[in-house]
Enzyme design. Structure first.
Site, short mmCIF file in Angstrom:
data_model
loop_
_atom_site.label_atom_id
_atom_site.label_comp_id
_atom_site.label_asym_id
_atom_site.label_seq_id
_atom_site.Cartn_x
_atom_site.Cartn_y
_atom_site.Cartn_z
N GLY A 127 43.30 64.55 12.47
CA GLY A 127 43.35 63.45 11.51
C GLY A 127 44.76 63.18 11.03
N TYR A 134 46.03 58.56 3.27
CA TYR A 134 45.66 58.67 1.86
C TYR A 134 44.56 57.64 1.60
CZ TYR A 134 50.02 61.36 1.29
OH TYR A 134 51.03 62.30 1.40
#
Length: 522
Positions: free
Chosen positions: A165, A464
Site C-alpha cells: 500500500g 492519507y
C-alpha cells in the site's frame, strides 16, 4: 400450546435459538434450501427468501474456492469465515485504525490468507464468478479502513503483507528529498490482474506499470511483489529535535522555517510536529512546535556550516543531536524513544498516532508561506477539548521532488510545494461513542486552513486517505467518472484522466473497486 399460538408458520424468535424446529444438512459446503426453509420461515416469515438470496452467493463462493484450492486441509487452514472462532482475531490483527473495529463496522464474509499465488488467483476467479468483491488487506494501514471494510458488496480480503500500500500511493519517507519516493524507485512488479494472470513489467505494459506506482492501491489488480532499486545510506546518520512553545517564540520559528527548510541540502529531512502540551514553566496549556530532522552525515557536518548558516534562529546545538545507525534513526523517527531494541520495528502492534488507535486524518500541501497571523489564528483550536491528542506534521519538500515532472508518475505533488501537512486527531476507546466530535474538530481545522493551502484543486495525499473529500457511488458495478473526479483531481491532479484510461483498458468491468478506486469509463 400448539392450538393457541401463531400458525402457518408457528413463529419463533431467532435469539431464542431452538434446533427442534429444524436444522440444515450441510453437504460439500452446500445447504439444502428446502430444509432451511422449515425453520427459516418460523424465524423470518416472508423475509426468509430475501435473506436466503443474499446468503447464496457467499455459499457458492466458498464452494468454488474449496474446489480450486485442490486441498481440503489447506482450505480449512487458510480461509476464515464468520463462523470460525479465529475470524475476529484474524480480521483485527492488522487493523491500524481502531475506528473500524467496532461492532457496527461491515465485515467481510471470508478472509483468505494465501500462501501461494494460486490461492489469490482462485479468490479473484471465484469472486468474479459469484459477483463478490475482493480486497487486498496488505498492511491494514488504510486511514479510512478501506482495505478491510466496505460499504458495498461483501468483500473477500487477503493476507497481511509488507509495503504494498505504501508504494501503491507513492510512498514517501525520510529519504524522499534525496532519492525520491518509494514508487519512484520501483523497477519491476508482479501483479495478478482481473483475469487472474500473473504479469510482470514487460507483460503488463508501460501504462499499467506506470499506474500502479502511485495511482493508489486496490484499483488495478493485486501486486504480489515489488522489485526496488536500492540506494546507499551512511553507516551512521544524525537526528535532532528542538522543541519550542509559543512562549519560546515558536510562532516566529515556524513562520521562518517555511522559507528555509525546502532549500536545505537533499541530505536533510526536516519536519515540524505541532501539538498541545503543558508548559514546563507554569504547567499552563500551550502549543509546542518540535523541529525534527534526520541528516545523512555527522553532527559536525550538520552544525557547521549547514544549520548555523541556514537557520541560526533555531538555536540548534550539539546537545540536541544524536548520531546513530540508519535503522536506529527509523526507530527513533517512528516512536521517538531512545534505547528501544531494533526488533521493535517488527512489532505490528506498536501504538503510535497512526496505528493501534482511534483516529481521523487529513492532508494538505502548502505552496506559499503562511503568515504569522495565520498560525496565530490556528493555535486556539489546539486548546479545545478534542485537541488533547491532536498533531499537525509539516514535512519539508524540495530536493529531488523539485526535479521529477509531476506526470512522470501518478503521484503529482512535486515542484512548487514548500511542505505537506498531515493532520491527525486521536481519541480513546471509551470516547469512541462520541467520535463525531473529534472528527468535527478535524474538519473545523481543515476548513480554517483553506485560504493558506493549495487551490484548484486543494491537493491531498492518497496514502492519507480521506473520504470527506469525495467517494464513488456504484450503480450496477459501474463507478461514476464525475463523482470520482471530485476526489481524483485532489490526489492525482492532471494524472487522474490517464489513470482512468488505464483502468478502463485493464479492468473495464470495474471489478477492483472501493470507495475511492479509479473508475472505468465502461
Amino acid at each position: 400450546m400448539t392450538p393457541y399460538v401463531s400458525k402457518s408458520p408457528r413463529e419463533a424468535y431467532i435469539n431464542y435459538r431452538d434446533l427442534d424446529i429444524g436444522t440444515n444438512k450441510i453437504n460439500n459446503s452446500k445447504r439444502s434450501y428446502a430444509k432451511a426453509r422449515v425453520w427459516g420461515v418460523k424465524y423470518f416469515k416472508n423475509n426468509f427468501n430475501r435473506i436466503s438470496a443474499s446468503a447464496q452467493p457467499a455459499q457458492e463462493f466458498l464452494h468454488c474456492l474449496s474446489l480450486r484450492f485442490h486441498n481440503s486441509s489447506s482450505f480449512a487452514k487458510l480461509v476464515y469465515t464468520q463462523h470460525n472462532s479465529s475470524y475476529s482475531s484474524v480480521l483485527k490483527s492488522s487493523a491500524q485504525n481502531l475506528r473500524f473495529t467496532t461492532p457496527s463496522t461491515p465485515t467481510p464474509l471470508a478472509i483468505v490468507t494465501p500462501l501461494h499465488a494460486s490461492h489469490i488467483q482462485a479468490a479473484v476467479h471465484c469472486c468474479r464468478k459469484h459477483g463478490l468483491q475482493v480486497k487486498t488487506r496488505s498492511g491494514g494501514h488504510d486511514f479510512e479502513g478501506l482495505s478491510y471494510t466496505t460499504a458495498y458488496k461483501v468483500p473477500c480480503i487477503g493476507r497481511t503483507v509488507g509495503l504494498g500500500g505504501h508504494l501503491s500511493g507513492g510512498g514517501y519517507g525520510v529519504l524522499f528529498r534525496k532519492y525520491g519516493l518509494g514508487a519512484d524507485n520501483v523497477i519491476d512488479a508482479c501483479l495478478i490482474d482481473v483475469k487472474g494472470r500473473i504479469l510482470d513489467k514487460k507483460s503488463m505494459g508501460e501504462d499499467l506499470f506506470w499506474a500502479i506506482r502511485g495511482g493508489g492501491g486496490g484499483s488495478f489488480g493485486i501486486v504480489l511483489a515489488w522489485k526496488l532499486k536500492l540506494v546507499p545510506v551512511l553507516a551512521n546518520v544524525t537526528v535532532f529535535t528542538v522543541s519550542k512553545t509559543l512562549e519560546q517564540n515558536a510562532t516566529k520559528l515556524v513562520h521562518q522555517c517555511q522559507y528555509i527548510a525546502h532549500k536545505l541540502p537533499k541530505e536533510i529531512h526536516m519536519s515540524i510536529i505541532i501539538s498541545r502540551v503543558n508548559s514546563s514553566e507554569n504547567e499552563k496549556m500551550t502549543v509546542q512546535a518540535s523541529f525534527t530532522g534526520i541528516f545523512l552525515g555527522s553532527t559536525d557536518e550538520l552544525l557547521i556550516p549547514l544549520m548555523e548558516e541556514k537557520f541560526p534562529e533555531l538555536g540548534l546545538v550539539k546537545e540536541d543531536c544524536l548520531e546513530m545507525s540508519w535503522a536506529e534513526s527509523i526507530l527513533y523517527s517512528t516512536v521517538s524513544i531512545i534505547g528501544l531494541p531494533l526488533e521493535t520495528l517488527l512489532n505490528r502492534t506498536q501504538k503510535s498516532a497512526l496505528s493501534q488507535t482511534f483516529f481521523k486524518a487529513k492532508s494538505d500541501f502548502v505552496k506559499q508561506p503562511i503568515s504569522e497571523s495565520g498560525f496565530e489564528g490556528l493555535w486556539p483550536k489546539f486548546y479545545e477539548d478534542e485537541a488533547k491528542s491532536a498533531v499537525m506534521v509539516l514535512v519539508a519538500y524540495g530536493g529531488k521532488m523539485d526535479e521529477i515532472p509531476e506526470t512522470e508518475y501518478p503521484y503529482p505533488h512535486r515542484a512548487g510545494n514548500l511542505y505537506s501537512i498531515l493532520y491527525v486527531v486521536n481519541w480513546e476507546e471509551e470516547e469512541n461513542k462520541n467520535s463525531e466530535k473529534f472528527m468535527n474538530w478535524m474538519r473545523r481545522v481543515y476548513s480554517y486552513m483553506t485560504p493558506y493551502v493549495s487551490k484548484s484543486p486543494r491537493e491531498a495525499y492518497v496514502n492519507y486517505r480521506d473520504l470527506d473529500i469525495g467517494t464513488n457511488k456504484f450503480n450496477h458495478d459501474k463507478g461514476s467518472y464525475t463523482e470520482a473526479k471530485v476526489w481524483g483531481l485532489k490526489y492525482f491532479k492532471n494524472n487522474f484522466d490517464k489513470l482512468v484510461y488505464v483502468k478502463t483498458k485493464v479492468d473495464p468491468q470495474n471489478f477492483f473497486k472501493h470507495e475511492q478506486s479509479i473508475p472505468s469509463l465502461f
